[in-house]
Design an enzyme around this catalytic site. Sequence first.
Site, PDB file in Angstrom:
ATOM      1  N   MET A  10       0.835  -1.196   0.000  1.00 18.32           N
ATOM      2  CA  MET A  10       0.000   0.000   0.000  1.00 18.32           C
ATOM      3  C   MET A  10       0.874   1.252   0.000  1.00 18.32           C
ATOM      4  O   MET A  10       1.971   1.254   0.557  1.00 18.32           O
ATOM      5  CB  MET A  10      -0.922   0.005   1.219  1.00 18.32           C
ATOM      6  CG  MET A  10      -1.896  -1.168   1.270  1.00 18.32           C
ATOM      7  SD  MET A  10      -2.936  -1.301  -0.195  1.00 18.32           S
ATOM      8  CE  MET A  10      -3.836   0.251  -0.096  1.00 18.32           C
ATOM      9  N   GLU A 104       1.126  -4.845   3.699  1.00 19.26           N
ATOM     10  CA  GLU A 104       2.057  -5.451   2.736  1.00 19.26           C
ATOM     11  C   GLU A 104       1.894  -6.969   2.736  1.00 19.26           C
ATOM     12  O   GLU A 104       1.703  -7.578   3.788  1.00 19.26           O
ATOM     13  CB  GLU A 104       3.484  -5.065   3.137  1.00 19.26           C
ATOM     14  CG  GLU A 104       4.569  -5.571   2.240  1.00 19.26           C
ATOM     15  CD  GLU A 104       5.959  -5.239   2.793  1.00 19.26           C
ATOM     16  OE1 GLU A 104       6.929  -5.731   2.191  1.00 19.26           O
ATOM     17  OE2 GLU A 104       6.074  -4.534   3.817  1.00 19.26           O
TER      18      GLU A 104
END
Length: 384
Positions: A10, A104
């Site tokens: 992200m 992640e």
Amino acid sequence: MKRKIIHVDMDAFFASIEQQDNPEYRGKPVIVGGLSGRGVVSTCSYEARKYGIHSAMPMYMAKKLCPQGIFLPVRRKRYEEVSEQIFRILYDITPFVEPVSIDEAYLDVTHVDKNPEDIALEIKKRVKDATGLTVSVGISYNKFLAKLASDWNKPDGLMVITEDMVPEILKPLPVTKVHGIGEKSAEKLRSIGIETVEDLLKLPQENLIELFGKTGVEIYNRIRGIDERPVETMREIKSIGKEKTLEKDTKNKELLIQHLKEFSEIVSEELIKERLYCRTVTVKIKTADFAVHTKSKTVDKYIRFSEDIYEVAKGILEEWKLEQYVRLIGLSVSNLSPVKYEQLSFLDKRLVKVIKAGNLAEEINKRIGKKIIKKGSELLKDNK
């Protein structure tokens, strides 16, 4: 068969959520972290990064670099809610997901009957539709290269690294881009004139082993595009810990020991919840000059209760000669092993009661929607 690995990361996650939730923050430098004078930056928006602000920077320094920035506290619960939305999308694509952090993950899509680039585009669209946030995606045939690819065109990037691109694409990169080489290792390499992957490729494997031990073999392979690490859907817990930046630097051991007592309870709860024992207790301090020091002790038998962990941690700190003021104190446990009830001694039967009571309390609190059942230490804290 070559694997198909996707790395999802992200973009400026905490700050992006704040900008999404508060439209007036969009396009402005947003810095999220501890707002006290001793706090640090958790993350910042790309607008803030233009001023040289980055994660782990002391907050006072960030305020100097960008006094006009929007400084916000961490809203952990909100970020976890958004993270859950994103991971639901990932698990909908494949069960082979390895969460790395709240924002992640790696996906192994080798056996998904779809082009990896189409999968990446689907992830980006679905995340955007569900949360309004952008995500950077890297695709390759192993984890190292997939992560490298996701970082290539941030924010909102999509990059594919194929076998024929390696090692040429890696050559200009600084050595810190190689998984396994941190800043200290990079300094060691710079001292012998090695700054880029191209320089590193010239070193024989024996030299890398001399410099880094067993990790030297992994580094030698990675810069040649070899990384056999699997996507681990069930990640092994290697340690559990808690740390805190103090409001004021101190040498007061009694105060530091009190923090260790609090951390022991938190760590013990986590061990019991995960049904784990520990044997190694580590105390961490960060001094006023930002130097980090750790001391560990491994005990003969496995432990998991707060009083046992606390006694070991307290002993470590009492023997520690504090030459400088302390700004951060931490406690972690490692050398973990699963709990096996059939091996418990008579005295250890209390563990079963603690687990049952803990689970019951959690269930009641969950159903009521409030934390109405608390530990004694929590009640004492509330009354302070």
